[in-house]
Design a protein around this motif. Structure first.
Motif, short mmCIF file in Angstrom:
data_model
loop_
_atom_site.label_atom_id
_atom_site.label_comp_id
_atom_site.label_asym_id
_atom_site.label_seq_id
_atom_site.Cartn_x
_atom_site.Cartn_y
_atom_site.Cartn_z
N UNK A 102 0.83 -1.20 0.00
CA UNK A 102 0.00 0.00 0.00
C UNK A 102 0.87 1.26 0.00
N UNK A 103 1.99 1.23 0.77
CA UNK A 103 2.78 2.46 0.91
C UNK A 103 4.27 2.31 0.66
N UNK A 104 4.79 1.09 0.55
CA UNK A 104 6.22 0.91 0.31
C UNK A 104 7.07 0.74 1.55
N UNK A 105 6.44 0.66 2.72
CA UNK A 105 7.19 0.40 3.96
C UNK A 105 7.90 -0.93 3.85
N UNK A 106 9.17 -0.99 4.24
CA UNK A 106 9.92 -2.24 4.31
C UNK A 106 10.05 -2.60 5.78
N UNK A 107 9.52 -3.77 6.14
CA UNK A 107 9.57 -4.21 7.53
C UNK A 107 10.10 -5.62 7.64
N UNK A 108 10.49 -5.99 8.84
CA UNK A 108 11.02 -7.33 9.08
C UNK A 108 9.89 -8.32 9.35
N UNK A 109 10.17 -9.59 9.07
CA UNK A 109 9.17 -10.66 9.12
C UNK A 109 8.87 -11.11 10.55
N UNK A 110 7.93 -12.03 10.67
CA UNK A 110 7.54 -12.56 11.98
C UNK A 110 8.61 -13.43 12.62
N UNK A 111 9.61 -13.87 11.87
CA UNK A 111 10.73 -14.61 12.44
C UNK A 111 11.79 -13.66 13.01
N UNK A 112 11.66 -12.39 12.73
CA UNK A 112 12.59 -11.38 13.24
C UNK A 112 12.16 -10.96 14.64
N UNK A 113 13.10 -10.51 15.47
CA UNK A 113 12.76 -10.16 16.85
C UNK A 113 11.66 -9.10 16.99
N UNK A 114 11.66 -8.09 16.13
CA UNK A 114 10.73 -6.97 16.32
C UNK A 114 9.44 -7.06 15.48
N UNK A 115 9.38 -7.91 14.47
CA UNK A 115 8.17 -8.11 13.66
C UNK A 115 7.57 -6.80 13.15
N UNK A 116 8.41 -5.93 12.61
CA UNK A 116 7.94 -4.61 12.19
C UNK A 116 6.93 -4.64 11.04
N UNK A 117 7.01 -5.60 10.15
CA UNK A 117 6.04 -5.65 9.04
C UNK A 117 4.63 -5.88 9.59
N UNK A 118 4.49 -6.80 10.53
CA UNK A 118 3.18 -7.06 11.14
C UNK A 118 2.69 -5.85 11.93
N UNK A 119 3.59 -5.21 12.66
CA UNK A 119 3.21 -4.01 13.43
C UNK A 119 2.70 -2.92 12.49
N UNK A 120 3.41 -2.71 11.38
CA UNK A 120 2.99 -1.71 10.40
C UNK A 120 1.62 -2.06 9.83
N UNK A 121 1.43 -3.31 9.48
CA UNK A 121 0.14 -3.74 8.91
C UNK A 121 -1.01 -3.43 9.87
N UNK A 122 -0.79 -3.68 11.16
CA UNK A 122 -1.84 -3.43 12.15
C UNK A 122 -2.05 -1.96 12.46
N UNK A 123 -0.96 -1.21 12.62
CA UNK A 123 -1.09 0.19 13.03
C UNK A 123 -1.52 1.10 11.88
N UNK A 124 -1.14 0.76 10.65
CA UNK A 124 -1.46 1.62 9.51
C UNK A 124 -2.60 1.07 8.65
N UNK A 125 -3.13 -0.07 9.02
CA UNK A 125 -4.21 -0.72 8.27
C UNK A 125 -3.79 -0.96 6.82
N UNK A 126 -2.59 -1.50 6.65
CA UNK A 126 -2.04 -1.88 5.35
C UNK A 126 -1.74 -3.38 5.40
#
Length: 87
Positions: A41-65
């Motif tokens: 949706x926006x081009x954010x690059x985040x780390x996967x669920x196997x990564x310690x911080x799971x930033x892609x999932x956090x972005x998906x939830x917080x930004x509704x992407x």
């Protein structure tokens, strides 16, 4: 059986990765990552669920992407975090 397309695919846009070198937040925090995901949706690059911080999932939830694709070389699959399924 008829398969209905994921309605979140309507949110997919042509995007340019905002941080092509790695996970946007991990680069700032100095955190490690395992694999990368690109928000379609926006081009954010985040780390996967196997990564310690799971930033892609956090972005998906917080930004509704909810729809991402793998940002790993040679991979072209897409994932919807809402439906927890390949799309």
């Amino acid at each position: 059986m008829v398969t209905i397309p994921d309605p979140h695919l309507a949110m997919v846009r042509p995007v340019t990765p905002r941080t092509p070198r790695g996970c946007e937040e991990c680069l700032i925090e100095g955190s490690p990552w395992v694999h990368l995901r690109l928000c379609l949706t926006c081009g954010h690059v985040g780390c996967c669920d196997s990564s310690p911080m799971k930033h892609a999932r956090r972005h998906a939830g917080s930004d509704d992407h909810p729809v991402v694709r793998s940002f790993e070389p040679g991979e072209d699959w897409r994932w919807c975090y809402v439906h927890e399924a390949l799309v």
